[in-house]
Scaffold this active site. Structure first.
Site, short mmCIF file in Angstrom:
data_model
loop_
_atom_site.label_atom_id
_atom_site.label_comp_id
_atom_site.label_asym_id
_atom_site.label_seq_id
_atom_site.Cartn_x
_atom_site.Cartn_y
_atom_site.Cartn_z
N LYS A 79 -16.41 -7.76 -40.16
CA LYS A 79 -15.65 -6.53 -40.30
C LYS A 79 -14.48 -6.83 -41.24
CE LYS A 79 -12.59 -3.18 -39.43
NZ LYS A 79 -11.32 -3.12 -40.19
N GLY A 107 -5.22 -11.95 -38.36
CA GLY A 107 -4.43 -10.76 -38.62
C GLY A 107 -3.14 -10.79 -37.84
N SER A 108 -2.61 -9.63 -37.55
CA SER A 108 -1.31 -9.55 -36.88
C SER A 108 -1.40 -9.98 -35.43
CB SER A 108 -0.78 -8.12 -36.95
OG SER A 108 -1.49 -7.26 -36.08
N THR A 131 -2.39 -7.03 -33.07
CA THR A 131 -3.82 -6.75 -33.02
C THR A 131 -4.56 -7.86 -32.29
OG1 THR A 131 -3.68 -5.53 -35.11
CG2 THR A 131 -5.86 -6.25 -34.41
N GLY A 132 -4.14 -9.10 -32.46
CA GLY A 132 -4.76 -10.20 -31.73
C GLY A 132 -4.64 -10.01 -30.23
N GLU A 190 -6.10 -16.23 -35.13
CA GLU A 190 -5.17 -16.81 -36.11
C GLU A 190 -4.26 -15.66 -36.52
OE1 GLU A 190 -3.06 -17.39 -38.94
OE2 GLU A 190 -4.79 -17.39 -40.28
N CYS A 236 0.03 -15.69 -44.38
CA CYS A 236 0.47 -15.95 -43.00
C CYS A 236 1.31 -17.22 -42.91
CB CYS A 236 -0.71 -16.01 -42.05
SG CYS A 236 -1.97 -17.23 -42.50
N GLU A 281 8.09 -11.17 -39.04
CA GLU A 281 7.17 -11.43 -40.16
C GLU A 281 7.16 -10.20 -41.06
OE1 GLU A 281 2.75 -13.23 -40.96
OE2 GLU A 281 2.94 -11.76 -39.37
#
Length: 498
Positions: A190, A243-244, A247-248, A266, A301, A400
């Protein structure tokens, strides 16, 4: 790079874009026909309509992946055969490097010189490396008495979903897809909705390389639809996500709400970059500090977004960093001379500019930049920006930003540097510059980060693990350790007394 801007503009004008999903060995529209626009951040023009996959499309891809896995068309192949096909895929990526690099640049805004010299070659190298590794991984025999034989074997998990970000679309996908395929899994990719076109093109190359139908699918779409559907699907065995952090955390919740699928994260970073007075090469360190935050427009990142410089060299060192940053002004990403491109979309640009404004309002002193650039282009560009931050609590230091914004602070002692560096919810990367070998070893152990660089920044290759601690996530991409994420260990105990 011998090609000039005119070459890349002409090639871009002749390029065709396919925005369809790739499911069960064929390109297709979303089941409900929904699409979203892929817009180039270079100039704001529309590139293509991309399939906005939803739960029905995800379910179809999962069912095809499971069917292929159970049939053994990929999982049942000898490792040497999977190796051969993955090597073909690596060769095809290399053969199509200009096309793929251009897709990355047009869709995401990074300079073409970076996409061509780094992103695409590293992607091909990743597939080739795991292809070469997979037939060299041995299982184990446990030490038992003479009356038993105990084996420990690695088995593919089944269906792996890879949900990847937009800042390095092909490369980040390769870090997950390559080891997962090498281990024998079926994989559903995705891509981020901001940059899906290169992943969609990759599917055709995978088919040409001999990856069977159902084994590799690409389901573009919004995170709230396609991403959530993968996270909640009861027949997905593993989610590998970059990703963020926010969202993780949602993917962790989806796992608990569904089938306790494995989730490997990650996530974000706010990496400290520390320079001591005994730095062996201040010029080299200053260049590394600038590139560590302004490369890829700061959309990295592991960006060294927090710079800690010892008191005695602070003013002189920051002058050097500012000089390097001033030379990294954004330009046309299709110009091979451009070192800094466009932000991925207008929303990201506006968000970064808002963070800059907020940090200044909180008391940070602007040393360089801070404004939108190239406004007449129709694209989304920000000047390299440097702040002097006396307050560790400033949002420029805490949050971030994922843009070309550097927050610099002074420190006095080694203990001060460690305290400031570790004062973050994140723990992805950290860099330090010192000529003192003992200090380098001490701080490498004391810094709470998954990656530590000494007298360099962001160096490494596919042979070493990549990942963080704290709210930067867990699990590791790259190296042989990545194969552990996509394999189960099975113990078989055989009695020899019968």
């Amino acid at each position: 790079m011998t090609q000039d801007t005119a070459y890349w503009r002409a090639k871009a004008a002749s390029l065709s874009f396919d925005g369809r999903a790739y499911i069960d060995g064929a390109y297709c529209d979303a089941a409900d026909g929904a699409t979203f626009a892929s817009t180039s951040p270079i100039d704001g023009r529309k590139l293509a309509d991309v399939a906005a996959c939803g739960a029905a499309d995800v379910d179809r891809a999962v069912r095809a992946a499971r069917r292929a896995f159970e049939a053994g068309v990929w999982s049942g192949l000898a490792p040497r055969e999977r190796k051969a096909r993955l090597l073909r895929l690596a060769a095809l990526i290399d053969a199509h490097r200009e096309e793929l690099a251009l897709l990355e640049t047009l869709d995401m805004g990074k300079p073409i010189r970076d996409a061509l010299a780094f992103d695409v070659p590293e992607t091909a190298r990743c597939y080739a490396w795991y292809a070469e590794a997979i037939d060299k991984i041995y299982d184990e025999i446990a030490p038992t008495g003479p009356d038993a034989l105990a084996t420990i074997t690695r088995e593919a998990l089944g269906v792996v979903a890879a949900v990847v970000p937009w800042n390095y679309p092909l490369m980040m996908a390769a870090w997950k897809v390559a080891p997962a395929l090498a281990a024998g899994n079926s994989v559903i990719l995705k891509p981020a909705e901001q940059a899906s076109l290169s992943a969609i093109r990759l599917a055709a190359l995978a088919e040409e390389a001999g990856i069977p139908a159902g084994v590799f699918s690409v389901v573009p779409g919004m995170g709230a639809q396609a991403g959530q559907a993968l996270g909640l699907h009861p027949d997905v065995d593993c989610i590998a996500f970059t990703g963020s952090t926010a969202t993780g955390k949602r993917f962790m919740e989806y796992s608990g709400q569904s089938n306790l699928k494995r989730v490997w994260l990650e996530c974000g970073g706010k990496s400290p970059h520390i320079v001591f007075e005994d730095c062996p090469d201040l010029d080299r360190a200053a260049l590394a500090a600038a590139l560590g935050i302004f490369s890829n427009q700061g959309e990295v990142c592991i960006a060294g977004s927090r710079l800690y410089v010892q008191d005695g060299i602070y003013d002189a060192f920051m002058a050097k960093v500012a000089a390097h940053a001033a030379a990294l002004q954004p330009g046309d990403p299709l110009d091979p001379a451009t070192a800094m491109g466009a932000m991925v979309d207008e929303r990201q640009m506006r968000g970064v500019l808002a963070r800059i404004e907020a940090g200044a309002a909180e008391g940070a002193r602007l040393r360089l930049g801070g404004r939108q650039a190239l406004g007449a282009s129709g694209g989304y560009y920000i000047e390299p920006t440097i702040f002097d931050c006396a307050d560790q609590g400033n949002s420029l230091v805490r949050e971030e930003i994922f843009g070309p914004v550097l927050a610099a602070q002074r420190f006095a002692t080694e203990d001060d540097a460690v305290r400031l560096a570790n004062d973050s919810v994140y723990g992805l990367g950290a860099g330090l510059w010192t000529a003192n070998l003992s200090r380098a070893h001490r701080l490498s152990r004391r810094l709470r980060a998954g990656l530590v660089w000494v007298n360099c920044y962001a160096d490494g290759d596919i042979t070493v693990p990549f990942g963080g601690v704290k709210q930067s996530g867990f699990g590791r991409d790259k190296s042989l350790h990545a194969l552990d994420k996509y394999s189960d260990l099975k113990t078989t105990w055989i009695s020899l007394t019968v």
